[in-house]
Design an enzyme around this catalytic site. Structure first.
Site, PDB file in Angstrom:
ATOM      1  NE  ARG A  18      -2.268  -1.301   3.152  1.00  0.00           N
ATOM      2  CZ  ARG A  18      -3.202  -1.137   4.601  1.00  0.00           C
ATOM      3  NH1 ARG A  18      -4.202  -0.586   4.496  1.00  0.00           N
ATOM      4  NH2 ARG A  18      -2.637  -1.744   5.600  1.00  0.00           N
ATOM      5  CG  ASN A  36      -4.716  -4.241   2.715  1.00  0.00           C
ATOM      6  OD1 ASN A  36      -4.109  -4.187   1.578  1.00  0.00           O
ATOM      7  ND2 ASN A  36      -4.072  -4.279   4.012  1.00  0.00           N
TER       8      ASN A  36
END
Length: 807
Positions: A18, A36
C-alpha cells in the site's frame, strides 16, 4: 479525467504494497484511494490515461521485495468519487481470496538499526519493517492487520504509531512494529529455576548472556520466530554429544547457524546459488559440501595467520554435507554478534514430536534438555519449522554448470505462498488434499491456486497429528475454505485418510481416494505447469512405500499418467518386508529378504562365508523370519526402491542393525560418493539389472546386481566404490527401461518424483542419462519430491476428475 478501479491479487498484504502504491500514485499525480480487503488490494484512481498507464508500469517495476502480483484487473469506475488527493483507506472485510506472506528474514536496513547505538531500535530483538519479520507465525485471521495477529496484545507507543502511520516510512502499516517501550520483551531463565544475576556473566543484556553461555559449553533453548530451538557450540564435541543424549537423537544431523557467510566458508564450499539462498528472505537451511578439514576434532590450520576449530563429528555423523543457515531474526543476530564459530540450532522438541511454541510447554518438555531458556512474550500462533534445501546440477539442460534449487522441506520462508496451477484448473470447486502419513502437508485448492501448508511432520506421532489438525483448522478459517471435495491417500490406515473420511462423512462432502504414486507424479506435473488436458507422460516414482492398486506395497513405479488416471508399465521386483514396519528401521531385514529371494541361503553361506554381512545375518533368527515370509505373516511384498537402498547399504556395512531415522542408511551411503569415484566408476563396468516382462508389465530384477556386489565384497572392494557403482547402475537401469518403454509408447517427457529422488547423485545421474536420449525431464524444485508433495498431487487429480464429471 478517467476513473479506474484496479483490483490486484497476490501477495500484497503486510509487505509494504500500500505505501508503494501511495508513493507511485502521488508521483503520477493520481487521486483516489487504496485499501486491503479479503481478495487483496483495491485501488480507485483518477488521472489522465497516460498517468494511469505510467502508474501501472511503475507498480510492476517497483513492486516491494516481498510482494508478488499474480493478477491485475482494470475496469472503469462508475460509483461515487469525491477524492481530491490520494489516500490509504481502512481495510474492508470481504470474502478471503488474498494470500498470506511467509515469514521473512531480517532485512539489511533493520540489521543496521539493531547494531546502531544511535538508533531507537539498538539491540531490540523484535525490530522489523514491511520488508521483513513475522507473517504466518503470528497471524490468526485475514486481512493481515495488527488486530488479527499476536501483536494485538501490544499497544504502539507514540513513536511507533508515528512510523506506522507515516506513508513515507518503511514501517508504514508494518503490523508487528514495536520497540523497547511498547513491544515484546526477552528474558533469560535457568532450567533449574535458580535465579540469574548479571554478575554471573560478562554481558550487555540477557541476549548477550546467551552468547557467553554457548561459549562456556551450555545448552540453551531459544524461543525464536516460529518455534523453540535448542542451541550449543557446534565445535564442542562433548556438548554436542550431550545434546544428542538428552534429546535421544542418535545420528540424525543437526542444523547449524553461523553469524555470517565468512564463517560458513571456513567449513563448506559454496557456489553462487547456495550463497543466494542463504542470504535470501526465506533464509532456509542449505545443505553444503564439507571442506576436507571442516568436520573433525581439534584445531585445523588453514593459514599461518588464521586457525579455527573444526565442527564436532557428532554434528553430522556419516554425512558429507552440513546444513547451514544464517541468522534470520534480530534475536539471532544479537546472540551471534560475538560468536566466531557456528552453533547447533536444532528444533526445540522431544525427538519426533512437534517443535514447542509455548513458554510453559517448553519449560515442561525441554527442561531436561536445555540448561537455560531465552523466552519472550510474543505468542507464536503458528508453528513453522525451518525449510531445508540443496542445490543440484540441472543436467536436463545439458549443462552441469547450471544450478537449481531442490527443496527437501518447505516451511518457514516459503509456506504458505500459493502455487498457481496449470491451465485448466481455474474454475474447479474448492478441494482439500489431506496428504500422507510421513512428512505430511495438506493442500487447499481455491480459485485456480494451491495453498500448500508448511511441513507438519510424521502423523504416526500423536502430538504431531494433533498439531496437524490444529493447523488444518487454522488454514480452513484463514482462507474461508469450504471444500466440495476431500482427497485422501488410498492407504486405509493413514491417519490423514481416516480424518478425511470423517470430515467428508460429517459434512456430506464428496471423497476422492488417490493412489500414492499417481499423486507424486501429478504433483511434479503441476509444479512444471503441465496443462490439465495434457497427453499422458511417463512418471517414475521411487520411494519407501505407498499403497498399491493390487493391495501390495509399491515404491518403484513407472506409470503412464495424466491427471485423471494411470497405467502401470513397469516396477521393481517385489520383495517381502519381513516384519512389516520394522524393515524401515532395521536395514538387515531388507538385505536378507533380497538375498533369499534371489539365492539359496545355504549356497550363499558356503560361497560367501567370509563376508561380514553373511555372518551378521546368521546371528539373526532366520528360521522365524523364513516362517513369517512363507506364511505371509506381517511380510507384505514391496517394490520399494527405498528398501532396496537399505538392503544394499546394510550389505556394505552401513548401519545394518538399526536406523535411528527413516532413510538413514540410504543417506549415509550416498555420502560416501565423491566426484572422483563417479568419474572412475563410469569408465568401468557397473552392476547389471535384469529387465523381465511378466503379467504385461516390466519388472526390474536386481538378482545380477546382487551377484556382482557380493563378488565385489569378496574381493574387498571398498564401500565408496560399491556405493558409487550402485548409484550409477540404478540410474543406468532406469534409463534402459525408459528406452524400452518408449519403443511401445509415445514418451517424450519423464517426471522424476518420490523421496528416493532427494538423493542428489541418483537425481543428477538419472537426469543426465535420460536427457541424452532426447527426453524432456520434469523434476521438483519449490516442492519437495518426498511425501510432502502428496497433498498437491491429490488436489489436482481430484480436480481433473471433477472437471471430467462436469463436462
Amino acid at each position: 479525467m478517467p476513473i479506474e478501479e484496479i483490483r490486484i491479487c497476490g501477495t500484497v498484504q503486510g509487505v509494504g504494497f500500500r505505501p508503494t502504491v501511495y508513493r507511485l500514485a502521488k508521483a503520477c499525480e493520481l487521486k483516489g484511494n487504496i485499501c486491503n480487503d479479503g481478495e487483496g488490494v483495491l485501488i480507485q484512481a483518477s488521472g489522465s490515461k497516460t498517468s494511469i498507464e505510467k502508474f501501472i508500469h511503475r507498480l510492476y517495476a517497483e513492486c516491494p521485495p516481498l510482494a508478488k502480483i499474480d493478477r491485475l484487473k482494470r475496469t472503469p469506475y462508475q460509483g461515487k468519487f469525491d477524492y481530491d488527493d490520494f489516500v490509504i483507506s481502512d481495510s474492508i472485510t470481504t470474502k478471503v481470496k488474498t494470500e498470506i506472506a511467509p515469514d521473512a528474514a531480517t532485512c539489511p536496513q533493520c540489521q543496521k538499526e539493531v547494531f546502531d547505538p544511535l538508533s531507537r531500535y539498538y539491540r531490540y530483538p523484535f525490530t522489523n519493517c514491511t520488508n521483513c519479520g513475522p507473517r504466518l507465525s503470528i497471524i490468526r485471521a485475514i486481512p493481515y492487520d495488527r488486530d488479527n495477529t499476536s501483536m494485538a496484545a501490544f499497544s504502539m507507543c507514540p513513536q511507533c504509531k508515528q512510523e506506522y502511520n507515516d506513508v513515507t516510512n518503511r514501517r508504514f502499516h508494518a503490523q508487528p512494529v514495536a520497540c523497547y517501550t511498547c513491544g515484546p520483551q526477552v528474558w533469560l531463565e535457568r532450567a533449574d529455576g535458580k535465579p540469574i544475576t548479571a554478575a554471573m556473566f560478562s554481558m550487555v543484556d540477557d541476549i548477550d548472556a546467551v552468547c557467553s553461555l554457548l561459549q562456556k559449553g551450555e545448552i540453551v533453548a531459544i524461543k525464536g520466530l516460529s518455534g523453540f530451538h535448542i542451541a550449543c557450540d557446534a565445535t564442542n564435541e562433548a556438548v554436542v554429544q550431550k545434546l544428542r543424549d538428552r534429546k535421544r537423537r542418535v545420528r540424525k544431523p543437526f542444523a547449524l547457524m553461523a553469524r555470517d557467510i565468512k564463517i560458513i566458508e571456513k567449513y563448506c564450499i559454496l557456489n553462487p546459488k547456495e550463497r543466494e539462498l542463504l542470504e535470501s528472505p526465506a533464509a532456509p537451511i542449505v545443505l553444503l559440501g564439507i571442506r576436507e578439514w571442516g568436520l573433525g576434532n581439534g584445531n585445523r590450520e588453514i593459514s599461518s595467520q588464521e586457525k579455527f576449530p573444526a565442527i564436532a563429528k557428532s554434528v553430522a555423523p556419516g554425512q558429507n554435507t552440513l546444513g547451514f543457515m544464517l541468522p534470520y531474526t534480530p534475536l539471532h543476530h544479537l546472540i551471534l554478534r560475538r560468536m566466531e564459530r557456528p552453533i547447533v540450532l536444532t528444533s526445540g522438541n522431544i525427538s519426533d514430536e512437534p517443535q514447542c511454541i509455548d513458554n510453559n510447554e517448553a519449560k515442561t518438555k525441554l527442561n531436561k534438555i536445555a540448561d537455560y531458556f531465552i523466552f519472550h512474550n510474543r505468542d507464536i500462533l503458528n508453528r513453522v519449522d525451518d525449510s531445508v534445501v540443496r542445490v543440484v546440477n540441472d543436467n536436463s539442460k545439458g549443462n552441469t554448470q547450471s544450478k537449481r534449487l531442490l527443496t527437501l522441506r518447505r516451511a518457514r520462508g516459503y509456506a504458505p505462498a500459493p502455487l498457481n496451477l496449470p491451465p485448466g484448473f481455474k474454475k474447479v470447486a474448492p478441494i482439500l488434499g489431506m496428504g500422507g502419513e510421513l512428512k505430511n502437508t495438506f493442500c487447499l485448492l481455491q480459485n485456480g491456486r494451491a495453498v500448500l501448508s508448511q511441513y507438519l511432520g510424521d502423523l504416526e506421532n500423536a502430538a504431531t497429528f494433533q498439531a496437524y489438525q490444529e493447523a488444518l483448522h487454522l488454514y480452513l478459517n484463514l482462507f474461508e475454505h469450504h471444500p466440495k471435495i476431500i482427497a485422501i491417500d488410498k492407504h486405509p490406515e493413514y491417519l490423514s485418510s481416516k480424518l478425511g473420511k470423517e470430515l467428508a462423512n460429517a459434512n456430506q462432502i464428496k471423497l476422492e481416494n488417490i493412489q500414492h504414486h499417481h499423486a507424486h507424479i501429478a504433483a511434479c506435473m503441476a509444479e512444471n505447469n503441465i496443462p490439465l488436458n495434457t497427453s499422458p507422460i511417463l512418471g517414475i516414482a521411487l520411494d519407501g512405500l505407498g499403497y498399491g492398486e493390487d493391495e501390495t506395497i509399491w515404491g518403484g513405479e513407472f506409470l503412464l499418467v495424466d491427471y485423471r488416471q494411470f497405467t502401470r508399465l513397469a516396477t521393481f521386483k517385489p520383495i517381502a518386508m519381513i516384519g512389516g514396519e520394522k524393515a524401515i528401521y532395521q536395514p538387515w531385514r531388507n538385505t536378507y529378504a533380497h538375498l533369499i529371494s534371489d539365492f539359496n541361503w545355504q549356497e550363499l553361506e558356503q560361497k560367501y562365508s567370509n563376508l561380514e554381512i553373511i555372518n551378521f545375518l546368521e546371528s539373526k533368527p532366520l528360521f522365524l523370519l523364513n516362517q513369517l515370509q512363507q506364511k505371509q505373516i506381517n511380510s507384505p511384498l514391496a517394490s520399494s526402491v527405498g528398501r532396496l537402498f537399505d538392503a544394499v547399504a546394510a550389505a556394505i556395512g552401513i548401519c545394518p542393525e538399526e536406523c535411528s531415522y527413516e532413510g538413514q542408511a540410504a543417506i549415509e551411503m550416498e555420502a560416501l560418493i565423491n566426484n572422483k569415484n563417479l568419474e572412475n566408476c563410469e569408465k568401468n563396468q557397473t552392476y547389471p539389472f535384469q529387465i523381465k516382462n511378466l503379467d504385461k508389465i516390466y519388472y526390474m530384477d536386481p538378482h545380477p546386481m546382487w551377484k556382482a556386489l557380493l563378488n565385489d565384497l569378496q574381493f574387498h572392494v571398498g564401500q565408496q566404490i560399491i556405493a558409487t557403482k550402485f548409484h550409477l547402475s540404478l540410474a543406468n537401469a532406469i534409463t534402459r527401461i525408459v528406452d524400452l518403454l518408449r519403443q511401445k509408447y509415445p514418451i517424450d517427457r519423464v517426471a522424476l518424483t518420490g523421496g528416493v529422488f532427494q538423493n542428489k547423485t541418483l537425481l543428477q545421474q538419472t537426469t543426465r542419462y535420460l536427457s541424452s536420449l532426447g527426453i524432456k525431464i520434469l523434476t521438483h524444485s519449490l516442492i519437495p519430491p518426498n511425501d510432502s508433495n502428496l497433498s498437491l498431487g491429490q488436489i489436482v487429480i481430484a480436480a481433473a476428475r471433477n472437471v471430467k464429471e462436469k463436462s
